[in-house]
Motif scaffolding. Structure first.
Motif, PDB file in Angstrom:
ATOM      1  N   GLY A  40      17.120  25.872  47.272  1.00  0.00           N
ATOM      2  CA  GLY A  40      16.255  26.544  46.309  1.00  0.00           C
ATOM      3  C   GLY A  40      16.773  26.387  44.894  1.00  0.00           C
ATOM      4  O   GLY A  40      15.999  26.196  43.952  1.00  0.00           O
ATOM      5  N   GLN A  41      18.108  26.461  44.736  1.00  0.00           N
ATOM      6  CA  GLN A  41      18.709  26.242  43.418  1.00  0.00           C
ATOM      7  C   GLN A  41      18.451  24.828  42.920  1.00  0.00           C
ATOM      8  O   GLN A  41      18.154  24.618  41.745  1.00  0.00           O
ATOM      9  N   GLY A  93      14.811  24.526  41.947  1.00  0.00           N
ATOM     10  CA  GLY A  93      14.561  25.332  40.758  1.00  0.00           C
ATOM     11  C   GLY A  93      13.326  26.201  40.890  1.00  0.00           C
ATOM     12  O   GLY A  93      12.515  26.037  41.802  1.00  0.00           O
ATOM     13  N   ASP A  94      13.190  27.107  39.944  1.00  0.00           N
ATOM     14  CA  ASP A  94      12.115  28.095  40.002  1.00  0.00           C
ATOM     15  C   ASP A  94      10.875  27.672  39.239  1.00  0.00           C
ATOM     16  O   ASP A  94       9.868  28.367  39.251  1.00  0.00           O
ATOM     17  N   ARG A  95      10.925  26.536  38.554  1.00  0.00           N
ATOM     18  CA  ARG A  95       9.801  26.156  37.702  1.00  0.00           C
ATOM     19  C   ARG A  95       8.885  25.126  38.343  1.00  0.00           C
ATOM     20  O   ARG A  95       7.857  24.786  37.785  1.00  0.00           O
ATOM     21  N   ARG A 133       8.990  37.935  46.926  1.00  0.00           N
ATOM     22  CA  ARG A 133       9.427  37.590  45.574  1.00  0.00           C
ATOM     23  C   ARG A 133       9.108  38.714  44.586  1.00  0.00           C
ATOM     24  O   ARG A 133       9.935  39.090  43.761  1.00  0.00           O
ATOM     25  N   GLN A 168      12.497  41.067  42.967  1.00  0.00           N
ATOM     26  CA  GLN A 168      12.841  40.943  41.534  1.00  0.00           C
ATOM     27  C   GLN A 168      13.289  42.270  40.921  1.00  0.00           C
ATOM     28  O   GLN A 168      14.374  42.342  40.348  1.00  0.00           O
ATOM     29  N   GLU A 195      13.522  30.666  48.706  1.00  0.00           N
ATOM     30  CA  GLU A 195      12.850  31.306  47.573  1.00  0.00           C
ATOM     31  C   GLU A 195      13.837  32.141  46.763  1.00  0.00           C
ATOM     32  O   GLU A 195      13.769  32.175  45.537  1.00  0.00           O
ATOM     33  N   ALA A 249      15.888  29.789  44.609  1.00  0.00           N
ATOM     34  CA  ALA A 249      15.101  29.334  43.460  1.00  0.00           C
ATOM     35  C   ALA A 249      14.986  30.433  42.413  1.00  0.00           C
ATOM     36  O   ALA A 249      15.097  30.183  41.199  1.00  0.00           O
ATOM     37  N   LEU A 250      14.791  31.658  42.870  1.00  0.00           N
ATOM     38  CA  LEU A 250      14.648  32.792  41.961  1.00  0.00           C
ATOM     39  C   LEU A 250      15.927  33.020  41.155  1.00  0.00           C
ATOM     40  O   LEU A 250      15.884  33.317  39.952  1.00  0.00           O
ATOM     41  N   SER A 283      17.939  30.880  40.169  1.00  0.00           N
ATOM     42  CA  SER A 283      18.247  29.762  39.276  1.00  0.00           C
ATOM     43  C   SER A 283      17.837  30.054  37.829  1.00  0.00           C
ATOM     44  O   SER A 283      18.219  29.318  36.923  1.00  0.00           O
ATOM     45  N   THR A 284      17.059  31.109  37.613  1.00  0.00           N
ATOM     46  CA  THR A 284      16.629  31.480  36.260  1.00  0.00           C
ATOM     47  C   THR A 284      16.704  32.988  36.088  1.00  0.00           C
ATOM     48  O   THR A 284      16.508  33.755  37.044  1.00  0.00           O
TER      49      THR A 284
END
Length: 407
Positions: free
Chosen positions: A253-254, A257-259, A344, A348, A375, A378-379, A381-382
């Protein structure tokens, strides 16, 4: 005088039938004769263009609702009428007037309607002027065109992540990710990318192993995932699925990325990558934060099963424990893609609360499906500056130990 006794006479080589008054055909009959209905070929084209639905109410006209049998219930209707005295025949202000329309059966002047809508627009033409019907018709056809070309705009790339440290080699059939993307109206542009994670050296998932995992993921993502953009300018939709340990799925996920646009899938032995229940609605998670006096915070993600607090305390000296738990933890928790979005949305703010409480690294213990581990990676990562120390069960001792640090 013989011609007076004839029942008919020829005019320009055609037979003309006298009216009851002794003259030629009456006015209404003459106008009716000028009406020409669309040919079968044009009518079929109208049906196909409208995808078998009423262009006003949206009703599916291809089946009978009571018997549920296949039918053809629609009617091809004119916007500007088939004859000058028809509904909207004297309508003004239209882009194409009745006088300028060379062919009233031009497909641009025809709509597919159910019998109720057809009757309504013709009985009350003042409520349905030609310009309004034309606008509705064009908007409807555009919506059909958008739905039909959505897969062209949503081009995708399947990505399968497969671990090599399991006793039994686990694999996902590449055709399953292709089918899953098509089912989500995303068109795969080529064969799926299969990322086989490194094999264990000495049978231990140690630091050297995860360094190799990171390198493998970065190399595959940078080299093998196309940078192609869809027709609307967006990047490819990545269809992700994996069978690997949770720390490796977080690293995946990293790496992604999250984008990036993505669709995540969970592999099930019975259904493959097909969601068990597309109509199921996720329930809210329960978040509890027991703030201790001192020491780092342990975050327990209990989606598949409830974790043992004693085993977690044995792994590290912890001051506070936060639990993020499904209402009914289960290995089959994810029923469709909406469950991932729901996870998600609710994880958060929970992470925000914990990060606001401590500046120390957060110790993360997970019992979650692979798709949620991806997920979460990925989350993180930002927008998250904290370090997360990720624990997993050791393959040999069967106790928790630190595996990776993300931050």
């Amino acid at each position: 005088m013989a011609h007076k006794n004839n029942a008919a006479k020829l005019a320009n080589g055609k037979k003309v039938t006298p009216s009851r008054s002794g003259g030629r055909v009456g006015k209404k009959a003459a106008i009716k004769k000028k009406r020409e209905d669309a040919s079968p070929k044009v009518r079929d084209a109208v049906w196909i263009r409208a995808a078998g639905h009423c262009e006003l109410c949206g009703r599916d006209l291809s089946y009978e609702r009571l018997s549920l049998s296949i039918a053809k219930l629609g009617e091809v209707a004119h916007i500007l009428p088939a004859s000058p005295d028809g509904p909207r025949g004297s309508n003004g202000g239209t882009v194409t007037s009745i006088a300028d329309l060379s062919d009233r059966n031009d497909p641009g002047n025809l709509m597919l309607l159910c019998d109720s809508c057809h009757s309504e627009i013709d009985k009350t033409p003042s409520f349905y002027p030609a310009e309004d019907l034309t606008a509705q018709h064009e908007a409807f056809i555009e919506s059909i065109r958008f739905a039909a070309t959505r897969s062209k705009a949503n081009q995708g790339q399947g990505v399968l992540i497969q671990g090599n440290h399991f006793e039994n080699l686990a694999r996902i059939d590449p055709t399953e990710i292709q089918t899953a993307l098509w089912r989500d109206r995303t068109r795969p542009i080529g064969r799926p990318l299969i990322i086989d994670l490194p094999k264990l050296d000495g049978g231990v998932r140690d630091d050297a192993y995860y360094v190799a995992v990171r390198k493998k993921l970065k190399y595959s993502v940078d080299r093998d995932i196309p940078s192609t953009q869809s027709d609307d300018g967006d990047g490819l939709v990545l269809g992700m699925a994996g069978i690997a340990d949770m720390p490796s799925m977080m690293l995946a996920g990293q790496a992604i990325g999250d984008r990036r646009r993505r669709k995540l899938y969970s592999s099930d032995r019975k259904t493959g990558l097909v969601w068990p229940d597309s109509s199921a609605k996720p329930k809210d998670f329960k978040f509890e934060f027991e703030k201790g006096d001192a020491g780092p915070v342990a975050l327990l993600l209990e989606i598949s099963v409830v974790l043992s607090t004693d085993a977690i305390h044995a792994a590290a000296p912890l001051g506070s424990i936060a639990r993020f738990t499904a209402s009914e933890p289960s290995y089959s928790y994810i029923r469709n893609g909406e469950f991932i979005d729901h996870f998600r949305e609710q994880i958060q703010p929970a992470l925000g609360i914990i990060e606001a409480h401590t500046a120390e690294p957060i110790h993360l213990f997970m019992a979650i499906p692979a798709a949620l581990a991806f997920e979460l990676g990925a989350l993180l990562s930002t927008n998250h500056r904290h370090k997360y120390i990720v624990y997993d069960v050791d393959d040999q001792s069967k106790t928790y130990r630190q595996h990776i640090t993300i931050g």
